[in-house]
Design an enzyme around this catalytic site. Structure first.
Site: not given
Ligand code: ATP
Length: 317
Positions: A13, A256-259
């Protein structure tokens, strides 16, 4: 115990050096290694789990750089093939001031799209306790067939199949085809994780209520997860369902939060599969996965932000 094998794309990226600009306005870009399946592999490894990545990269400076990143993070890269005739994929990505994410992909075609069935390291795939994948590798041939073959081989060898569709709409010919192809392999997974946005896209509903999530339930499924950003996640099994809150953190970049969440989940499942049948164990596991996701949002980029075990335990306590 066993190994998580994560299949799919790894790429670079390019992210603007300054925040809140369009791609056209960006004064410069930084390289950020990414690709959801590769992020998941590194997330597992950073938490101390055994993990391998399977995919194809260009035999170029960027491809070799990405292999080095897998190696440095302790991810088995014996399933990585290098293509001398195609480049490592690039994606320019920015979060504009208006909150819209803007993507520009260089895949014409890139090496990841050219992985063939014959190039699969089947011995490695057969070692998987969990085989994880997304949907970007389903978009075009020959990678699509390689993806389907790898799923079949892993399943036959006794692996749990884990699916995070990771919708990237601009890569598909149309929204309709994205929905159809993403759902075409829905029945085969044991574990599926979607985000709230993906749940709405795949069901055509504008809510993330339980009735909507149940539209994505299938008889073969063991665990369905819906992530809700800062609100944590919801879980569904055939016997129980509920939600688990996340932790309060100062969010900087959600990439990367989802990953990280998926990596944490799969790393725990290879240690102890019984969490899939035991609601108390599952909730504890999801608290851990939420903490990993939360920490990942506190730093820029995906891979640099993935936590180690000590950081996660500290947040949980
Ligand atoms: P990505 O941005 O990687 O595509 P995603 O949309 O697949 O992410 P999110 O739902 O944004 O996934 O985040 C995955 C997990 O990370 C959430 O279920 C939660 O547990 C945690 N998380 C994400 N953002 C936050 C936040 N701002 N505060 C606390 N926990 C968070």
């Amino acid at each position: 115990s066993g190994i998580v094998v994560s299949f799919g794309e790894m790429l670079i990226d390019f992210v603007p050096t300054v925040a809140g600009v369009s791609l056209a306005e960006a004064p410069g870009f930084l390289k950020a290694p990414g690709g959801a399946p590769a992020n998941v592999a590194i997330a597992v490894a950073r938490l101390g789990g055994h993990c391998a990545f399977v995919g194809k990269l260009g035999d170029d400076e960027f491809g070799r750089m990405l292999v080095a990143i897998l190696r440095e993070n302790g991810v088995d890269y014996s399933g990585v093939t290098l293509d001398s005739g195609a480049r490592t994929a690039l994606a320019f990505v920015t979060l504009r001031a208006d909150g819209e994410r803007e993507f520009m992909f260089y895949r014409n075609p890139s090496a990841d799209m050219l992985l063939t069935e014959a190039e699969l390291n089947l011995d490695l795939i057969r070692k998987a306790a969990v085989f994880h994948y997304g949907s970007i590798s389903l978009i075009t041939e020959p990678c699509r067939s390689a993806h389907l073959k790898a799923m079949e081989v892993a399943k036959q060898a006794g692996a749990l199949l884990s699916y995070d569709p990771n919708l990237r709409l601009p890569l598909w010919p149309s929204a309709r085809e994205a929905r159809e192809k993403i759902l075409s392999i829905w029945d085969q997974a044991d574990i599926i994780k979607v985000s709230d946005v993906e749940l709405e896209f795949l069901t055509g509903e504008d809510s993330v209520e339980d009735e909507v999530a149940m539209k994505l339930w299938r008889p073969n499924l063991t665990l369905l997860l819906v992530t809700l950003g800062e609100k944590g996640c919801k879980y569904y099994t055939k016997d129980f369902h509920g939600s688990v809150e996340s932790f309060f953190v100062k969010q900087v970049d959600t990439t990367g939060a989802g990953d990280a969440f998926v990596g944490a989940l799969l790393g725990k499942i290879i240690e102890d599969r019984s969490a899939l049948q035991d609601e108390e164990k599952l909730k504890e596991l999801l608290r851990f996965a939420n903490a990993c996701g939360a920490i990942t949002t506190t730093k820029k980029g995906a891979i640099p932000a993935l936590p180690n075990l000590a950081e996660v335990l500290q947040l949980i306590e």
